[in-house]
Design a protein around this motif. Structure first.
Motif, PDB file in Angstrom:
ATOM      1  N   ASP A 138       0.860  -1.184   0.000  1.00 47.45           N
ATOM      2  CA  ASP A 138       0.000   0.000   0.000  1.00 47.45           C
ATOM      3  C   ASP A 138       0.891   1.227   0.000  1.00 47.45           C
ATOM      4  N   ALA A 139       0.645   2.144  -0.923  1.00 43.55           N
ATOM      5  CA  ALA A 139       1.490   3.330  -1.039  1.00 43.55           C
ATOM      6  C   ALA A 139       0.676   4.505  -1.558  1.00 43.55           C
ATOM      7  N   GLN A 140       1.248   5.674  -1.424  1.00 41.73           N
ATOM      8  CA  GLN A 140       0.647   6.909  -1.946  1.00 41.73           C
ATOM      9  C   GLN A 140       1.771   7.822  -2.415  1.00 41.73           C
ATOM     10  N   TRP A 141       1.572   8.434  -3.583  1.00 43.45           N
ATOM     11  CA  TRP A 141       2.571   9.408  -4.040  1.00 43.45           C
ATOM     12  C   TRP A 141       1.910  10.713  -4.447  1.00 43.45           C
ATOM     13  N   ARG A 142       2.716  11.767  -4.370  1.00 44.04           N
ATOM     14  CA  ARG A 142       2.342  13.089  -4.879  1.00 44.04           C
ATOM     15  C   ARG A 142       3.469  13.592  -5.768  1.00 44.04           C
ATOM     16  N   LEU A 143       3.112  14.151  -6.913  1.00 48.32           N
ATOM     17  CA  LEU A 143       4.090  14.678  -7.850  1.00 48.32           C
ATOM     18  C   LEU A 143       4.031  16.201  -7.822  1.00 48.32           C
ATOM     19  N   ILE A 144       5.173  16.831  -7.516  1.00 53.85           N
ATOM     20  CA  ILE A 144       5.263  18.286  -7.409  1.00 53.85           C
ATOM     21  C   ILE A 144       6.109  18.797  -8.564  1.00 53.85           C
ATOM     22  N   ASP A 145       5.545  19.680  -9.408  1.00 52.34           N
ATOM     23  CA  ASP A 145       6.312  20.181 -10.544  1.00 52.34           C
ATOM     24  C   ASP A 145       7.254  21.300 -10.104  1.00 52.34           C
ATOM     25  N   ARG A 146       7.970  21.849 -11.075  1.00 50.41           N
ATOM     26  CA  ARG A 146       9.011  22.835 -10.748  1.00 50.41           C
ATOM     27  C   ARG A 146       8.440  24.147 -10.237  1.00 50.41           C
ATOM     28  N   ARG A 147       7.151  24.360 -10.420  1.00 49.05           N
ATOM     29  CA  ARG A 147       6.516  25.565  -9.877  1.00 49.05           C
ATOM     30  C   ARG A 147       5.949  25.339  -8.479  1.00 49.05           C
ATOM     31  N   GLY A 148       6.098  24.097  -7.957  1.00 51.71           N
ATOM     32  CA  GLY A 148       5.564  23.789  -6.640  1.00 51.71           C
ATOM     33  C   GLY A 148       4.108  23.378  -6.665  1.00 51.71           C
ATOM     34  N   LYS A 149       3.579  23.087  -7.848  1.00 49.30           N
ATOM     35  CA  LYS A 149       2.178  22.706  -7.977  1.00 49.30           C
ATOM     36  C   LYS A 149       2.043  21.184  -7.952  1.00 49.30           C
ATOM     37  N   VAL A 150       1.034  20.683  -7.223  1.00 52.23           N
ATOM     38  CA  VAL A 150       0.769  19.241  -7.186  1.00 52.23           C
ATOM     39  C   VAL A 150       0.126  18.823  -8.505  1.00 52.23           C
ATOM     40  N   ARG A 151       0.816  17.976  -9.253  1.00 51.31           N
ATOM     41  CA  ARG A 151       0.316  17.548 -10.558  1.00 51.31           C
ATOM     42  C   ARG A 151      -0.437  16.230 -10.487  1.00 51.31           C
ATOM     43  N   GLU A 152      -0.170  15.431  -9.470  1.00 47.75           N
ATOM     44  CA  GLU A 152      -0.893  14.163  -9.340  1.00 47.75           C
ATOM     45  C   GLU A 152      -0.807  13.680  -7.902  1.00 47.75           C
ATOM     46  N   ASN A 153      -1.901  13.094  -7.446  1.00 52.67           N
ATOM     47  CA  ASN A 153      -1.962  12.479  -6.122  1.00 52.67           C
ATOM     48  C   ASN A 153      -2.643  11.126  -6.295  1.00 52.67           C
ATOM     49  N   ARG A 154      -1.906  10.041  -6.012  1.00 54.76           N
ATOM     50  CA  ARG A 154      -2.462   8.707  -6.282  1.00 54.76           C
ATOM     51  C   ARG A 154      -2.206   7.762  -5.107  1.00 54.76           C
ATOM     52  N   ILE A 155      -3.215   6.934  -4.820  1.00 53.05           N
ATOM     53  CA  ILE A 155      -3.127   5.879  -3.819  1.00 53.05           C
ATOM     54  C   ILE A 155      -3.068   4.544  -4.549  1.00 53.05           C
ATOM     55  N   VAL A 156      -2.102   3.696  -4.183  1.00 53.28           N
ATOM     56  CA  VAL A 156      -1.847   2.451  -4.900  1.00 53.28           C
ATOM     57  C   VAL A 156      -1.981   1.271  -3.939  1.00 53.28           C
ATOM     58  N   HIS A 157      -2.648   0.201  -4.415  1.00 50.81           N
ATOM     59  CA  HIS A 157      -2.747  -1.057  -3.677  1.00 50.81           C
ATOM     60  C   HIS A 157      -2.381  -2.181  -4.632  1.00 50.81           C
ATOM     61  N   LEU A 158      -1.337  -2.951  -4.285  1.00 51.27           N
ATOM     62  CA  LEU A 158      -0.852  -4.017  -5.150  1.00 51.27           C
ATOM     63  C   LEU A 158      -0.734  -5.313  -4.355  1.00 51.27           C
ATOM     64  N   GLN A 159      -0.945  -6.445  -5.040  1.00 43.25           N
ATOM     65  CA  GLN A 159      -0.804  -7.765  -4.424  1.00 43.25           C
ATOM     66  C   GLN A 159      -0.023  -8.686  -5.350  1.00 43.25           C
ATOM     67  N   GLU A 160       0.686  -9.636  -4.739  1.00 42.11           N
ATOM     68  CA  GLU A 160       1.456 -10.611  -5.515  1.00 42.11           C
ATOM     69  C   GLU A 160       1.433 -11.949  -4.784  1.00 42.11           C
ATOM     70  N   GLN A 161       1.049 -13.019  -5.497  1.00 42.66           N
ATOM     71  CA  GLN A 161       1.039 -14.351  -4.916  1.00 42.66           C
ATOM     72  C   GLN A 161       2.463 -14.919  -4.890  1.00 42.66           C
ATOM     73  N   HIS A 162       2.691 -15.920  -4.043  1.00 40.29           N
ATOM     74  CA  HIS A 162       4.013 -16.521  -3.904  1.00 40.29           C
ATOM     75  C   HIS A 162       3.861 -17.980  -3.484  1.00 40.29           C
ATOM     76  N   ALA A 163       4.990 -18.685  -3.399  1.00 44.32           N
ATOM     77  CA  ALA A 163       4.979 -20.117  -3.090  1.00 44.32           C
ATOM     78  C   ALA A 163       4.899 -20.421  -1.607  1.00 44.32           C
ATOM     79  N   GLY A 164       5.055 -19.429  -0.740  1.00 45.15           N
ATOM     80  CA  GLY A 164       4.906 -19.649   0.689  1.00 45.15           C
ATOM     81  C   GLY A 164       6.185 -19.630   1.485  1.00 45.15           C
ATOM     82  N   THR A 165       7.326 -19.936   0.875  1.00 42.76           N
ATOM     83  CA  THR A 165       8.583 -19.908   1.612  1.00 42.76           C
ATOM     84  C   THR A 165       8.996 -18.457   1.882  1.00 42.76           C
TER      85      THR A 165
END
Length: 235
Positions: A138-165
């Motif tokens: 679970d993560a969140q990022w914000r992108l700030i351009d050279r003028r100090g303006k927020v260009r994007e704000n995104r929340i990310v949720h990712l999952q990955e299966q595995h073998a258990g070890t």
């Protein structure tokens, strides 16, 4: 003498077995950064990556295991080899630089004189897995351009299966971070061709010189003839 030696030998054997069990080797793990492309452009997009904040429970060498009830327990067969936070920083740096083909991707804080096109403020609030639980990021990022303006704000949720070890779990967590870096790079690319700040700020016209304030001259009232209805008779 023989009767006395047997208990002593038996006790020494137990202590030896206990010592062997306590000194069992523990595996050390690092995140897999994959095979990112080596960036070739020395004048590519300038990105300031960070600060990268991670959850408090991840700031330790203990490798935690997510249980079916949602609780976390320390792994008994492995731990992180060093700082997990530093591993995350380096993995993201190499992945983003490879996707953008730019040598100008640096970790915060930036050195003096480095002017980024974009700054990435990233927060990772969860990164774990369990023997029967998938790896989750679970993560969140914000992108700030050279003028100090927020260009994007995104929340990310990712999952990955595995073998258990434990090794498979660490590998799955590395894959999640690689996918995070890939998605982040996709959002960064449109911000590579920003106009310079100097070009965006129109030049102000020089102010017109102020007109001198004219002093009001003292005006002498003009004498006006006085008209009367009286007639003058001469004899």
């Amino acid at each position: 003498m023989t009767a006395l030696r047997l208990p002593i030998l038996w006790l020494a054997g137990l202590l030896g077995l206990a010592g062997c069990s306590m000194n069992q080797p523990v595996s050390l793990y690092q995140l897999d950064s994959g095979t990112p492309a080596q960036p070739a452009q020395s004048t590519g997009m300038a990105v300031l990556l960070g600060p990268v904040l991670i959850a408090d429970y991840l700031q330790r060498e203990t490798l935690l295991q997510r249980q079916p009830d949602g609780s976390l327990q320390a792994a008994t067969d492995g731990r992180w080899a060093g700082s997990l936070s530093s591993d995350i920083d380096q993995l993201l740096l190499r992945q983003v630089a490879g996707h953008l083909d730019s040598q100008r991707v640096v970790l915060a804080p930036a050195t003096q004189g480095f002017t980024p096109d974009v700054q990435v403020l990233l927060s990772i609030t969860r990164l774990d897995s369990g023997k029967a639980q998938p790896a989750v990021l679970d993560a969140q990022w914000r992108l700030i351009d050279r003028r100090g303006k927020v260009r994007e704000n995104r929340i990310v949720h990712l999952q990955e299966q595995h073998a258990g070890t434990t090794a498979a779990q660490v590998q799955a967590q590395g894959v999640l971070l690689q996918r995070l870096a890939e998605q982040l790079s996709v959002s960064l690319k449109p911000l590579a061709n920003q106009p310079s700040v100097a070009a965006e700020v129109p030049r102000k016209a020089a102010p017109a010189p102020a007109k001198p304030v004219e002093k009001e001259k003292d005006k002498i009232p003009m004498a006006l003839p006085i008209r009367t209805d009286m007639e003058v008779f001469r004899f």
